[in-house]
Motif scaffolding. Structure first.
Motif, PDB file in Angstrom:
ATOM      1  N   PHE A 138     -33.976  -2.742 -28.633  1.00  0.00           N
ATOM      2  CA  PHE A 138     -33.098  -2.549 -29.796  1.00  0.00           C
ATOM      3  C   PHE A 138     -33.138  -3.770 -30.712  1.00  0.00           C
ATOM      4  CE2 PHE A 138     -28.953  -3.125 -31.833  1.00  0.00           C
ATOM      5  CZ  PHE A 138     -28.860  -1.936 -32.552  1.00  0.00           C
ATOM      6  N   ILE A 139     -33.057  -4.950 -30.128  1.00  0.00           N
ATOM      7  CA  ILE A 139     -33.057  -6.180 -30.924  1.00  0.00           C
ATOM      8  C   ILE A 139     -34.376  -6.352 -31.669  1.00  0.00           C
ATOM      9  CG2 ILE A 139     -33.009  -8.712 -30.775  1.00  0.00           C
ATOM     10  CD1 ILE A 139     -31.036  -8.376 -28.452  1.00  0.00           C
ATOM     11  N   ILE A 140     -35.486  -6.067 -30.984  1.00  0.00           N
ATOM     12  CA  ILE A 140     -36.799  -6.210 -31.611  1.00  0.00           C
ATOM     13  C   ILE A 140     -36.933  -5.293 -32.826  1.00  0.00           C
ATOM     14  CG2 ILE A 140     -39.268  -5.770 -31.301  1.00  0.00           C
ATOM     15  CD1 ILE A 140     -38.917  -6.759 -28.391  1.00  0.00           C
ATOM     16  N   ILE A 141     -36.583  -4.020 -32.636  1.00  0.00           N
ATOM     17  CA  ILE A 141     -36.701  -3.059 -33.736  1.00  0.00           C
ATOM     18  C   ILE A 141     -35.695  -3.377 -34.845  1.00  0.00           C
ATOM     19  CG2 ILE A 141     -36.405  -0.623 -34.382  1.00  0.00           C
ATOM     20  CD1 ILE A 141     -37.600   0.124 -31.694  1.00  0.00           C
ATOM     21  N   LEU A 142     -34.499  -3.811 -34.462  1.00  0.00           N
ATOM     22  CA  LEU A 142     -33.465  -4.137 -35.435  1.00  0.00           C
ATOM     23  C   LEU A 142     -33.899  -5.264 -36.365  1.00  0.00           C
ATOM     24  CD1 LEU A 142     -30.471  -3.735 -36.378  1.00  0.00           C
ATOM     25  CD2 LEU A 142     -29.871  -5.541 -34.739  1.00  0.00           C
ATOM     26  N   LEU A 143     -34.598  -6.250 -35.808  1.00  0.00           N
ATOM     27  CA  LEU A 143     -34.937  -7.450 -36.581  1.00  0.00           C
ATOM     28  C   LEU A 143     -36.336  -7.440 -37.190  1.00  0.00           C
ATOM     29  CD1 LEU A 143     -33.402 -10.194 -34.270  1.00  0.00           C
ATOM     30  CD2 LEU A 143     -32.368  -9.119 -36.268  1.00  0.00           C
ATOM     31  N   ILE A 144     -37.300  -6.831 -36.494  1.00  0.00           N
ATOM     32  CA  ILE A 144     -38.696  -6.986 -36.919  1.00  0.00           C
ATOM     33  C   ILE A 144     -38.998  -6.217 -38.210  1.00  0.00           C
ATOM     34  CG2 ILE A 144     -39.743  -5.064 -35.644  1.00  0.00           C
ATOM     35  CD1 ILE A 144     -41.986  -7.091 -34.872  1.00  0.00           C
ATOM     36  N   VAL A 145     -38.390  -5.042 -38.383  1.00  0.00           N
ATOM     37  CA  VAL A 145     -38.669  -4.254 -39.590  1.00  0.00           C
ATOM     38  C   VAL A 145     -38.138  -4.956 -40.844  1.00  0.00           C
ATOM     39  CG1 VAL A 145     -38.328  -2.057 -40.791  1.00  0.00           C
ATOM     40  CG2 VAL A 145     -38.769  -2.085 -38.320  1.00  0.00           C
ATOM     41  N   PRO A 146     -36.874  -5.398 -40.875  1.00  0.00           N
ATOM     42  CA  PRO A 146     -36.415  -6.155 -42.054  1.00  0.00           C
ATOM     43  C   PRO A 146     -37.242  -7.417 -42.297  1.00  0.00           C
ATOM     44  CG  PRO A 146     -34.550  -5.477 -40.714  1.00  0.00           C
ATOM     45  CD  PRO A 146     -35.773  -5.179 -39.916  1.00  0.00           C
ATOM     46  N   ALA A 147     -37.687  -8.048 -41.191  1.00  0.00           N
ATOM     47  CA  ALA A 147     -38.512  -9.255 -41.348  1.00  0.00           C
ATOM     48  C   ALA A 147     -39.813  -8.925 -42.065  1.00  0.00           C
ATOM     49  CB  ALA A 147     -38.803  -9.858 -39.973  1.00  0.00           C
TER      50      ALA A 147
END
Length: 202
Positions: free
Chosen positions: A185-194
């Motif tokens: 969840f954390i990876i998907i939550l952060l990586i796309v906006p990044a």
């Protein structure tokens, strides 16, 4: 007073039961947060599509092409991720672990009562409880993981002097447990906006 160290079979039942209850809770939470990860990934795809349809003057033409490519990539990742994680049957395994732990609990408590009632003489009959325990273990196709054993130890640290003095054990376990449950969840939550921010700078 009974010395429970004389009955390693009962200690094994106690620790296995605890590890399987811990596994049940971990897999249930993991299944929920993986669903959240897939949902937020899908929401990102929709958001990127909307941004592409409505010219907000955020990106130039080349950046919009990269954004569309990112949308396609996320969609493929979500499909693959859903198939792989769905095949791991977290919900089914969680139910199996809970059922197994409950069955072990019955045998464990029966053995405990028997030993308390019979004292040292119970040593003669303890094998019957071990056989029932082994039968229950063989009944289920799934097993708990090392992280579940470590979680049980950390929750009952006073019963494990070997680990009680190792502060690094508890800290490392909490980190591993956190990322095991919430990592996707954390990876998907952060990586796309990044990536979206990165595209804006290209």
């Amino acid at each position: 007073m009974i010395n429970w160290a004389d009955y390693p079979e009962i200690a094994r039942m106690w620790s296995t039961r605890g590890a399987r209850f811990a596994c049940h809770h971990r897999l249930e939470k993991k299944n929920v947060w993986i669903s959240y990860a897939i949902s937020i990934g899908s929401a990102y795809v929709i958001l990127i599509t909307i941004i592409g349809m409505i010219d907000l003057h955020i990106y130039n033409v080349e950046q919009y092409k990269l954004l569309n490519a990112l949308s396609v990539f996320i969609s493929i990742v979500i499909i693959c991720f859903s198939l792989i994680e769905g095949g791991r049957n977290f919900a089914l395994r969680a139910i199996a672990m809970h059922s197994c732990a409950r069955e072990i609990s019955i045998v464990y408590h029966d053995a405990e009562v028997h030993i308390m009632a019979e004292g040292a003489g119970a040593r003669v009959d303890i094998k019957e409880f071990s056989k029932e325990y082994d039968r229950i273990i063989d009944k289920y196709p799934y097993n708990h993981d090392r992280i579940d054993i470590d979680h049980f130890i950390s929750e009952n640290i006073d019963e494990f002097p070997k680990y009680k003095s190792q502060k690094s054990f508890i800290i490392s376990h909490k980190i591993k447990y956190f990322f095991d449950v919430y990592g996707y969840f954390i990876i998907i939550l952060l990586i796309v906006p990044a990536f979206m921010v990165l595209i804006g700078f290209l």
